[in-house]
Design an enzyme around this catalytic site. Structure first.
Site, PDB file in Angstrom:
ATOM      1  N   GLU A   1      -2.526  -9.009   3.164  1.00 19.22           N
ATOM      2  CA  GLU A   1      -2.826  -9.465   4.539  1.00 19.22           C
ATOM      3  C   GLU A   1      -4.314  -9.351   4.867  1.00 19.22           C
ATOM      4  O   GLU A   1      -4.749  -9.844   5.896  1.00 19.22           O
ATOM      5  CB  GLU A   1      -1.963  -8.693   5.537  1.00 19.22           C
ATOM      6  CG  GLU A   1      -2.389  -7.266   5.864  1.00 19.22           C
ATOM      7  CD  GLU A   1      -2.039  -6.211   4.819  1.00 19.22           C
ATOM      8  OE1 GLU A   1      -1.638  -6.578   3.702  1.00 19.22           O
ATOM      9  OE2 GLU A   1      -2.194  -5.002   5.119  1.00 19.22           O
TER      10      GLU A   1
ATOM     11  N   HIS B   1      -3.876  -4.956  -0.271  1.00 21.27           N
ATOM     12  CA  HIS B   1      -3.455  -5.503   1.019  1.00 21.27           C
ATOM     13  C   HIS B   1      -3.548  -7.029   1.003  1.00 21.27           C
ATOM     14  O   HIS B   1      -4.616  -7.567   1.262  1.00 21.27           O
ATOM     15  CB  HIS B   1      -4.354  -4.954   2.137  1.00 21.27           C
ATOM     16  CG  HIS B   1      -4.104  -3.522   2.437  1.00 21.27           C
ATOM     17  ND1 HIS B   1      -3.162  -3.113   3.353  1.00 21.27           N
ATOM     18  CD2 HIS B   1      -4.642  -2.389   1.936  1.00 21.27           C
ATOM     19  CE1 HIS B   1      -3.137  -1.792   3.403  1.00 21.27           C
ATOM     20  NE2 HIS B   1      -4.034  -1.323   2.556  1.00 21.27           N
TER      21      HIS B   1
ATOM     22  N   CYS C   1       0.829  -1.215   0.000  1.00 16.04           N
ATOM     23  CA  CYS C   1       0.000   0.000   0.000  1.00 16.04           C
ATOM     24  C   CYS C   1       0.862   1.263   0.000  1.00 16.04           C
ATOM     25  O   CYS C   1       1.538   1.534  -0.974  1.00 16.04           O
ATOM     26  CB  CYS C   1      -0.993  -0.028   1.157  1.00 16.04           C
ATOM     27  SG  CYS C   1      -2.351   1.145   0.921  1.00 16.04           S
TER      28      CYS C   1
END
Lengths: 192, 252
Positions: A176, A174, A76
């Protein structure tokens, strides 16, 4: 050991949790030696580009990142800070990637928030990933396209969803927070 | 293509999921982590947790719940309820939430939106607006819908955008719990007037309600609670349905 760079723009615990789910121990640090000795380094980030850049410069972390030889993954804001320049605060960034970071026109719905698929994917991070897989984005600024672009996403305009150059990798989305698809992409990085 | 988001909302009281009807009448609906995990498997795009008690004594319970959620959940989630200051936000974000939602506190002191955006980025700030239609039009209510304000909903949404909100969560009190569909009129107006993602909430009873929402307004997400909790609508089936209606959704 996987190191996560500690600075003033972090969602470090999300990355740490994701890696823990994959069975990896992590160290959140801004110590030069610890970063240099780590097997891999993750450079996450949410926040404002120029504030983050001056924080990195003041503490010399910018030079540490540039000199890393092991695989590094920016996420990001991390991706944006690895580019040449950002319109956010009109700031010169690390210049690892030749891309420029621009603002989405605010005539459209911004931030680009939610799950989006790819126009194109190639390279190491996307092994086993297809263009119709969705990952989670949330951002107001985007990196334009270059020959270092390995993932293209189209929202308002085609932009770099991922970049790759030598030992440096980066994703605008993202991983994650992108469920099973994100996990695969993180694993591809961790398997390098 | 950016997908329309389907978001289950979990109302939290003392660490448990609860569900009320028309903002009153609360009953237990299970363990938040179990439910959250189920929704992730079903293909929920995000989760919203609203702490409806939000007293100071409950803050620590909420923070440790947020930590547990962050460890177990690999999709983004928003936490709201009783967030009054940048310090409150800091605790919730540090515990692992991706966004916070502010409601009454932002109406009382709009600058809070800017303060959070400056500190954590505007993508972190969801402004939740509870709205009800009166003779003068759609108005903003606070305190879980108990208190009427002078604010008109569209004006407040515009103001929130100017102050740095990253998203609007618009709940129609007229529709909430009715299963008669989303409040299309006000959702359309708000999503037309602000260039922010708008989550529509309140009134979804059937798969078709989501289809109508996405076909007639610019809302980028639809939120519901009890229909998901009670297994009346399975998120996977809902998405399959929407896909056949040419609405872009993410299917796992």
């Amino acid at each position: 050991m996987i190191a996560i760079i500690k600075y003033n723009a972090g969602n470090t615990c999300s990355v740490q949790n994701a890696l823990k789910r994959l069975g990896y121990e992590t160290l959140i640090t801004d110590d030069e030696e610890e970063l240099q000795n780590a097997e891999k380094v993750i450079f996450p980030g949410v926040g404002e580009a120029s504030t983050a850049m001056s924080y990195l410069k003041e503490r010399g972390i910018d030079q540490v990142i540039l000199n890393l030889k092991q695989p590094v993954l920016g996420i990001c804001l991390g991706l944006q800070l690895m580019c040449e320049h950002s319109e956010e605060g009109d700031v010169a960034c690390l210049g690892i990637f030749k891309n420029n970071v621009c603002k989405f026109p605010n005539t459209e719905i911004v931030p680009h928030m939610g799950w989006n698929n790819f126009e194109e994917v190639k390279g190491t991070l996307f092994k086993g990933i297809e263009v119709n897989n969705d990952v989670y984005f949330v951002h107001n600024y985007y990196a334009d396209l270059s020959d270092e672009t390995t993932g293209v996403c189209n929202y308002i305009t085609p932009f770099s969803a991922a970049l790759e150059k030598d030992n440096f990798y980066a994703t605008q989305f993202h991983p994650e927070k992108s469920a099973d698809i994100g996990e695969k992409i993180l694993k591809n990085f961790l398997d390098l | 293509m950016l997908k329309k988001r389907i978001i289950p909302c979990l109302d939290i009281q003392n660490g448990r999921t609860v569900k009320g009807v028309n903002f009153v009448g609360i009953r237990d609906a299970g363990d938040p982590i179990d439910l959250a995990k189920r929704y992730v498997l079903e293909g929920a795009d995000e989760l919203v947790f609203l702490d409806i008690t939000a007293t100071i004594e409950n803050r620590d319970t909420l923070v440790s719940l947020v930590e547990r959620i962050a460890r177990e959940i690999d999709i983004p989630f928003t936490v709201g309820g009783g967030i009054n200051s940048v310090e409150d936000v800091s605790r919730i974000i540090t515990a692992g939430a991706d966004k916070v939602s502010v409601n009454s506190s932002a109406v009382r002191r709009p600058e809070l939106i800017r303060e959070i955006a400056d500190e954590f980025g505007s993508q972190c700030v969801t402004v939740a607006i509870d709205t009800q239609k009166s003779k003068e039009g759609w108005k903003v209510f606070t305190h879980g819908g108990r208190k009427e304000t002078k604010l008109m909903t569209i004006d407040w949404a515009k103001k929130a955008e100017e102050l740095g909100a990253g998203e609007i969560l618009l709940t129609s009190m007229n529709n909430d719990g009715t299963k008669e569909g989303f409040a299309l009129e006000i959702t359309e107006k708000v999503s037309d007037r602000v260039n922010l993602p708008v989550i529509a909430s309140g009134g979804a009873g059937f798969e078709k309600d989501f289809e109508i929402l996405f076909k007639t307004t610019k809302a980028t997400a639809g939120l519901a609670a009890s229909i998901f909790h009670n297994n009346e609508i399975h998120i996977q089936d809902l998405k399959k349905y929407l896909k056949t209606k040419q609405i872009p959704v993410r299917c796992r």
